[in-house]
Design an enzyme around this catalytic site. Structure first.
Site, PDB file in Angstrom:
ATOM      1  N   LYS A  67      -0.391  51.523   2.022  1.00 44.83           N
ATOM      2  CA  LYS A  67       0.549  50.724   1.234  1.00 44.83           C
ATOM      3  C   LYS A  67       1.185  49.626   2.087  1.00 44.83           C
ATOM      4  CE  LYS A  67       1.723  51.001  -2.453  1.00 44.83           C
ATOM      5  NZ  LYS A  67       1.195  50.300  -3.667  1.00 44.83           N
ATOM      6  N   THR A  70       6.367  51.223  -1.938  1.00 44.13           N
ATOM      7  CA  THR A  70       7.112  52.450  -1.681  1.00 44.13           C
ATOM      8  C   THR A  70       8.002  52.319  -0.454  1.00 44.13           C
ATOM      9  OG1 THR A  70       6.826  54.777  -1.012  1.00 44.13           O
ATOM     10  CG2 THR A  70       5.082  53.260  -0.389  1.00 44.13           C
ATOM     11  N   ASP A  71       9.053  53.131  -0.411  1.00 43.98           N
ATOM     12  CA  ASP A  71       9.899  53.163   0.786  1.00 43.98           C
ATOM     13  C   ASP A  71       9.213  53.850   1.961  1.00 43.98           C
ATOM     14  OD1 ASP A  71       9.978  55.765  -0.178  1.00 43.98           O
ATOM     15  OD2 ASP A  71      12.162  55.925  -0.209  1.00 43.98           O
TER      16      ASP A  71
END
Length: 352
Positions: free
Chosen positions: A163, A134-135
């Site tokens: 993450k 994910t960003d």
């Protein structure tokens, strides 16, 4: 026909990926999913009799199960979607996020490494471990600029921290052991089969029912929105021709403030299914206390994947959000079965 081991393939992005890959042909998929709250067998109902799809109920942290699947099915790649993925839930219960996203990913990597080392040289060269991230690992942007693959990691929530840790483990397994890995970091996804705790499906359902539409803070937080089918095509592109050890950012080039997103949903539903009293649904918007640690802006620079792999999104935000609203209107039976009592569209993540 190549075989993929897809983890988390009954979830939102994973389920869409499974559908997209099988529709394109050329692959057989072994789909491992723990079926937690966000993993829904209904997402895969139309694949029940598909000869190219094998569903296995299990956890990526179960080394024996993963080792057995690798030995039996001999996949040419592992695509890892399995994750706890909602920021608000991570605020309420970070332990589950560390367990799945960090400890689980480590277990999967160790199994993949042992499997890869035992392959013949030609199959070693072809094997890939693709990790979907994910960003949010990059933190929060100011009003200008975009995240690139070289942006420093500055996670601000338990979810993004977990993450980030998994991304670092994937990188370490490539540089330390030579495992041929790929990592993708995507912007906010939306589209079919998304669990209705996330902004877009939550607002669709509440607006459809004529309920208040809670918007965090001033509603000016910005996200770069990516239609999930575009994301799935990008992942497949990275899997097939991406350079091992590389990171690819995937974005929709569709920055919108949260208020804009909610307003677009209201307008689409007003046109398709007006409220009985004739009120515009924008009147249902209610500003609520902001989420703790709420990142102000995310935006992805996807020039690397465009330049190197020739991918770009097919959907604009306007076409993608219209497709999404129409899908939820046509699949209210799916929504009803998802809302089985464990989640009733209440607010999560209210504890600082």
């Amino acid at each position: 026909m190549k075989t993929l081991l897809v983890t988390g393939g009954a979830g939102f992005i994973g389920g869409n990926f499974v559908h997209a890959v099988l529709a394109g042909g050329g692959y057989r998929i072994v789909n491992l999913d723990a079926l937690t709250y966000a993993g829904n067998p209904d997402t895969l109902a139309d694949l029940e009799r598909h000869a190219g799809h094998v569903f296995v109920h299990g956890d990526i942290g179960d080394r024996e199960r993963v080792q057995a699947l690798l030995a039996e099915h001999q996949p040419s790649a592992i695509v890892n979607f399995a994750a706890e993925s909602h920021v608000d839930r991570s605020i309420d219960g970070p332990v589950a996020f560390v367990q799945t996203n960090v400890v689980g990913t480590l277990a999967l990597l160790e199994c993949a490494l042992a499997y890869w080392r035992a392959l013949p040289i030609d199959r070693q060269d072809a094997f890939r471990f693709l990790h979907v991230s994910t960003d949010e690992v990059y933190g929060s942007l100011g009003p200008l600029g975009r995240f690139t693959e070289a942006s420093p990691y500055q996670p601000n929530s338990p979810y993004s921290a977990s993450k980030a840790a998994s991304d670092h483990l994937v990188r370490a397994f490539h540089h330390t052991y030579g495992l041929p890995t790929l990592t993708t970091n995507c912007s906010n996804n939306y589209g079919p089969y998304q669990f209705p705790e996330k902004l877009i499906p939550l607002m669709i359902q509440k607006a459809l029912d004529g309920e208040d539409l809670p918007v965090y803070g001033d509603g000016r937080n910005v996200r770069d929105w990516l239609y999930v089918v575009d994301h799935c095509h990008a992942i497949q592109r990275v899997l097939e021709i991406g350079r091992t050890g590389e990171v690819y950012n995937i974005g929709g080039d569709a920055e919108r403030e949260n208020l804009e997103v909610v307003g677009a949903i209201c307008a689409l539903l007003d046109a398709r299914r007006p409220l009985a009293d004739g009120r515009p649904r924008r009147a249902l918007i209610r500003h609520v206390a902001d989420r703790p640690g709420h990142d102000r802006r995310y935006a992805i620079d996807a020039s690397k994947i465009r330049r190197e792999l020739g991918w770009r999104p097919a959907e604009s935000f306007e076409t993608g959000i219209a497709r999404t609203v129409d899908w939820y209107l046509e699949h209210q039976d799916w929504v009803g079965r998802v809302l089985d009592g464990s989640y009733r569209m209440e607010r999560l993540g209210g504890v600082a």
